[in-house]
Design a protein around this motif. Structure first.
Motif, PDB file in Angstrom:
ATOM      1  N   ARG A 485       0.848  -1.189   0.000  1.00 39.13           N
ATOM      2  CA  ARG A 485       0.000   0.000   0.000  1.00 39.13           C
ATOM      3  C   ARG A 485       0.886   1.242   0.000  1.00 39.13           C
ATOM      4  NH1 ARG A 485      -0.474  -2.170   5.138  1.00 39.13           N
ATOM      5  NH2 ARG A 485      -0.021  -0.788   6.907  1.00 39.13           N
ATOM      6  N   GLU A 486       0.293   2.343  -0.407  1.00 37.67           N
ATOM      7  CA  GLU A 486       1.044   3.584  -0.522  1.00 37.67           C
ATOM      8  C   GLU A 486       0.230   4.743   0.042  1.00 37.67           C
ATOM      9  OE1 GLU A 486       3.282   4.261  -4.275  1.00 37.67           O
ATOM     10  OE2 GLU A 486       2.148   2.517  -5.000  1.00 37.67           O
ATOM     11  N   VAL A 487       0.934   5.763   0.472  1.00 37.92           N
ATOM     12  CA  VAL A 487       0.339   7.049   0.813  1.00 37.92           C
ATOM     13  C   VAL A 487       0.930   8.045  -0.174  1.00 37.92           C
ATOM     14  CG1 VAL A 487       0.131   8.876   2.525  1.00 37.92           C
ATOM     15  CG2 VAL A 487       0.040   6.475   3.241  1.00 37.92           C
ATOM     16  N   THR A 488       0.109   8.580  -1.041  1.00 33.89           N
ATOM     17  CA  THR A 488       0.623   9.402  -2.140  1.00 33.89           C
ATOM     18  C   THR A 488       0.725  10.885  -1.798  1.00 33.89           C
ATOM     19  OG1 THR A 488      -1.600   9.564  -3.079  1.00 33.89           O
ATOM     20  CG2 THR A 488      -0.192   7.785  -3.884  1.00 33.89           C
ATOM     21  N   VAL A 489       0.488  11.225  -0.532  1.00 38.89           N
ATOM     22  CA  VAL A 489       0.666  12.601  -0.076  1.00 38.89           C
ATOM     23  C   VAL A 489       2.151  12.829   0.198  1.00 38.89           C
ATOM     24  CG1 VAL A 489       0.054  14.304   1.684  1.00 38.89           C
ATOM     25  CG2 VAL A 489      -1.627  12.596   0.938  1.00 38.89           C
ATOM     26  N   ASP A 490       2.668  13.952  -0.269  1.00 38.01           N
ATOM     27  CA  ASP A 490       4.079  14.293  -0.063  1.00 38.01           C
ATOM     28  C   ASP A 490       4.404  14.342   1.434  1.00 38.01           C
ATOM     29  OD1 ASP A 490       6.367  16.339   0.292  1.00 38.01           O
ATOM     30  OD2 ASP A 490       6.413  15.881  -1.837  1.00 38.01           O
ATOM     31  N   MET A 491       5.603  13.862   1.793  1.00 39.59           N
ATOM     32  CA  MET A 491       5.987  13.809   3.206  1.00 39.59           C
ATOM     33  C   MET A 491       5.971  15.174   3.879  1.00 39.59           C
ATOM     34  SD  MET A 491       6.592  11.388   5.353  1.00 39.59           S
ATOM     35  CE  MET A 491       7.861  11.952   6.490  1.00 39.59           C
ATOM     36  N   THR A 492       6.343  16.224   3.159  1.00 36.54           N
ATOM     37  CA  THR A 492       6.316  17.542   3.796  1.00 36.54           C
ATOM     38  C   THR A 492       4.894  17.909   4.220  1.00 36.54           C
ATOM     39  OG1 THR A 492       6.206  18.557   1.607  1.00 36.54           O
ATOM     40  CG2 THR A 492       8.364  18.427   2.636  1.00 36.54           C
ATOM     41  N   GLU A 493       3.922  17.504   3.429  1.00 34.04           N
ATOM     42  CA  GLU A 493       2.520  17.751   3.800  1.00 34.04           C
ATOM     43  C   GLU A 493       2.121  16.890   4.990  1.00 34.04           C
ATOM     44  OE1 GLU A 493      -0.227  17.797   0.426  1.00 34.04           O
ATOM     45  OE2 GLU A 493       1.504  18.003  -0.894  1.00 34.04           O
ATOM     46  N   LEU A 494       2.600  15.636   5.026  1.00 31.40           N
ATOM     47  CA  LEU A 494       2.285  14.757   6.156  1.00 31.40           C
ATOM     48  C   LEU A 494       2.894  15.290   7.452  1.00 31.40           C
ATOM     49  CD1 LEU A 494       2.812  11.233   4.541  1.00 31.40           C
ATOM     50  CD2 LEU A 494       0.634  12.366   5.043  1.00 31.40           C
ATOM     51  N   ILE A 495       4.089  15.853   7.350  1.00 33.71           N
ATOM     52  CA  ILE A 495       4.732  16.444   8.530  1.00 33.71           C
ATOM     53  C   ILE A 495       3.912  17.634   9.036  1.00 33.71           C
ATOM     54  CG2 ILE A 495       6.762  17.711   9.327  1.00 33.71           C
ATOM     55  CD1 ILE A 495       8.397  15.960   7.352  1.00 33.71           C
ATOM     56  N   ALA A 496       3.474  18.488   8.101  1.00 33.50           N
ATOM     57  CA  ALA A 496       2.659  19.641   8.488  1.00 33.50           C
ATOM     58  C   ALA A 496       1.348  19.190   9.125  1.00 33.50           C
ATOM     59  CB  ALA A 496       2.394  20.521   7.272  1.00 33.50           C
ATOM     60  N   GLU A 497       0.738  18.150   8.574  1.00 35.57           N
ATOM     61  CA  GLU A 497      -0.518  17.626   9.127  1.00 35.57           C
ATOM     62  C   GLU A 497      -0.299  17.075  10.543  1.00 35.57           C
ATOM     63  OE1 GLU A 497      -2.051  14.756   6.405  1.00 35.57           O
ATOM     64  OE2 GLU A 497      -2.394  16.216   4.804  1.00 35.57           O
ATOM     65  N   TYR A 498       0.837  16.418  10.750  1.00 38.30           N
ATOM     66  CA  TYR A 498       1.139  15.855  12.064  1.00 38.30           C
ATOM     67  C   TYR A 498       1.263  16.966  13.103  1.00 38.30           C
ATOM     68  CZ  TYR A 498       3.236  12.557  15.390  1.00 38.30           C
ATOM     69  OH  TYR A 498       3.491  11.755  16.489  1.00 38.30           O
ATOM     70  N   PHE A 499       1.938  18.051  12.727  1.00 39.46           N
ATOM     71  CA  PHE A 499       2.018  19.197  13.630  1.00 39.46           C
ATOM     72  C   PHE A 499       0.633  19.754  13.916  1.00 39.46           C
ATOM     73  CE2 PHE A 499       6.610  19.657  12.743  1.00 39.46           C
ATOM     74  CZ  PHE A 499       7.056  19.957  14.020  1.00 39.46           C
ATOM     75  N   ASN A 500      -0.176  19.860  12.890  1.00 35.83           N
ATOM     76  CA  ASN A 500      -1.523  20.393  13.055  1.00 35.83           C
ATOM     77  C   ASN A 500      -2.324  19.567  14.059  1.00 35.83           C
ATOM     78  OD1 ASN A 500      -3.739  22.221  12.200  1.00 35.83           O
ATOM     79  ND2 ASN A 500      -4.620  20.337  11.395  1.00 35.83           N
ATOM     80  N   LYS A 501      -2.064  18.266  14.065  1.00 35.61           N
ATOM     81  CA  LYS A 501      -2.818  17.361  14.929  1.00 35.61           C
ATOM     82  C   LYS A 501      -2.249  17.288  16.344  1.00 35.61           C
ATOM     83  CE  LYS A 501      -4.716  12.641  14.887  1.00 35.61           C
ATOM     84  NZ  LYS A 501      -4.808  11.376  14.101  1.00 35.61           N
TER      85      LYS A 501
END
Length: 525
Positions: A485-501
């Motif tokens: 399986r894959e997550v096609t969201v760019d890692m920089t966006e995932l990092i920003a989302e993690y901070f948001n959460k």
């Protein structure tokens, strides 16, 4: 008459003299400084000048990331390249990072032809641009053949290269060079690839995978007058086997210059002299007209980079990159947590990509994220055996070499001919020991998961970046067919989302591996 060939390579979107770690820098590189050199040479040379970009122009800096991900209009960036006035360009491997559609859109906005003879479509024809271009100056014809490293399928997301085939640069040159010798007086090969062997001794300098074929082009293909290279970010200028060769580093630190003195009589040309050199941008003033024209775009990017994303309560600064790789670090374990969260896995592998990474301070901006996590990676979950995992760890463990004084240092294989810090991975979710006193290939000890020793035939799910998941970095124990399986969201966006959460983030470590030498623990994590 005199023909001057100017070559840029691996610009990676570094237009302004900045690495984007802070605003208003004036560092000794950048395409605007190179443009000043190009303008000066064009004004000075009374004969013929060709300016060629050798690839990796579309990805690699916050500017190119912002263009692709925020504006989604490549012309915001490629208009700068058009103003410089290249005569031709070649595809690099990083041109595919944002997908085929974005690449095609970018090529369509360029004023100069893109050349690539060895990346073919399903009809066996060049998939992007032309294979070569002929330039005619009065009665002199110059051919430029474009070639790209064939190794792209070992790095790139399958969706970005579907329907494409990648031919060996040497095989392709064998087909085209005799034809170009008939059509032109001078034959230039612009190859987005480097040298796999020492130019003096012929000894291999890396695994002979086909990623770099410059030495073979130089020695096996007669009829090449000039060989422009790149990809390895090396600084090379020489005349070897009567071929003028250059490789100008990266980010616009230098421009390659080849000078040919040519005599033509009775329809036949002869090269009387060849000179290859690198011209440094170090003491060059940025092209002011260009800087002023695009300052609005640059400020737009700088404002975006200064957005606050989150907070850190504690210390996540990186003070010593080698120490990070020896002992682990809260920043690395933060990346593990982002990867695990995004994919629902419990085992994660990642790397400290560059020694320039500084980690995070108390306030984290987008600038901090993109200057630490410098690649446009997405994530893949691979299902592997315990043996696959152990082999991957063994490859990472070869990063270390004992020195004469008993301390540890970086293995030369990870430094030369190109620094590959990004190919040393650290893992979380498992426990393991690296014993550097043991031979390479048998250094991993006490490899366990959830308190149990991992067996060779155990099945494990691991999250790693897409580059590694398809075998990038010569990790042949991973491959596309093991991706589940894959997550096609760019890692920089995932990092920003993690901070948001989860912001504010409290730095912590997993304390799951150690590096030892003989029976003495050097450092533990």
């Amino acid at each position: 008459m005199k023909l001057t060939i100017l070559s840029t390579s691996d610009i990676h979107g570094y237009i302004y003299p900045t690495d984007y770690k802070q605003r208003d820098q004036d560092l000794p590189f950048g395409l605007l400084k190179i443009n000043s050199i190009i303008k000066e040479i064009r004004a000075k040379e009374t004969d013929l000048v060709l300016v060629i970009d050798n690839g990796d122009f579309l990805q690699g800096s916050p500017l190119t990331y912002y263009t692709a991900k925020q504006t989604k209009h490549p012309a915001r960036y490629t208009s700068i390249l058009n103003d410089i006035g290249f005569d031709a360009g070649v595809l690099g491997n990083h041109e595919f990072n944002y997908g085929k559609e974005y690449l095609a859109d970018a090529i369509a906005t360029l004023d100069h032809p893109i050349l690539c003879a060895n990346i073919l479509n399903d009809k066996g024809q060049p998939a992007f641009g032309k294979p070569y271009e002929l330039f005619t100056f009065n009665d002199l014809t110059v051919a430029v053949l474009g070639l790209t490293t064939q190794y792209i399928p070992n790095w790139e997301q399958p969706a970005s290269i579907t329907g494409l085939s990648f031919q060996s640069a040497v095989t392709c040159a064998q087909e085209y060079i005799p034809k170009l010798q008939e059509l032109a007086d001078i034959v230039i090969v612009s190859y987005h690839g480097g040298f796999e062997k020492d130019l003096t001794t012929g000894e291999p300098t890396e695994a002979l995978t086909g990623e770099n074929e410059g030495f073979e082009l130089l020695k096996r293909i007669p009829g090449i007058d000039v060989l422009l290279t790149g990809h390895q970010h090396r600084e090379i200028a020489a005349v070897n086997s009567s071929v003028a060769i250059v490789q100008p580093g990266d980010k616009g630190h230098n421009i390659g210059k080849v000078s040919l003195t040519i005599e033509k009589e009775d329809g036949k040309s002869a090269i009387l002299s060849k000179k290859a050199e690198l011209i440094s941008a170090k003491n060059t003033i940025t092209s002011s007209n260009m800087a002023e024209k695009y300052n609005g775009f640059q400020n737009e990017i700088e404002d975006w980079l200064d957005q606050k994303i989150g907070d850190i309560e504690g210390d996540m600064w990186i003070k010593d990159p080698f120490q990070v790789r020896l002992t682990g670090h809260p920043y690395i374990d933060f990346i593990h947590k982002v990867q695990m969260e995004a994919t629902g896995t419990t085992i994660s592998g990642t790397a400290l990509f560059t020694n320039d990474s500084k980690g995070f301070g108390p306030t984290v901006t987008m600038r901090d994220i993109v200057t630490n996590y410098i690649y446009p990676n997405t994530l893949a979950v691979v299902e592997v055996t315990g043996n696959d995992l152990k082999r991957a760890l063994e490859k990472s463990a070869s990063y270390f070499s004992p020195s004469a004084n008993g301390q540890l240092e970086v293995s030369p294989a990870f430094l030369y001919p190109k620094a590959q810090q990004y190919n040393y991975d650290m893992y979380a979710g498992i426990d393991y020991t690296i014993d550097v006193s043991l031979p390479i290939g048998s250094r991993i000890r006490h490899l366990s998961y959830n308190g149990k020793l991992i067996q060779e035939d155990d099945r494990l799910e691991i999250v790693i970046n897409q580059y590694r998941a398809v075998g990038g970095g010569n990790y042949d124990m991973f491959s596309a067919d093991k991706i589940i399986r894959e997550v096609t969201v760019d890692m920089t966006e995932l990092i920003a989302e993690y901070f948001n959460k989860y912001s504010p983030i409290q730095p912590s470590t997993f304390a799951n591996f150690q590096v030892i030498q003989s029976k003495t623990t050097l450092l533990t994590h």
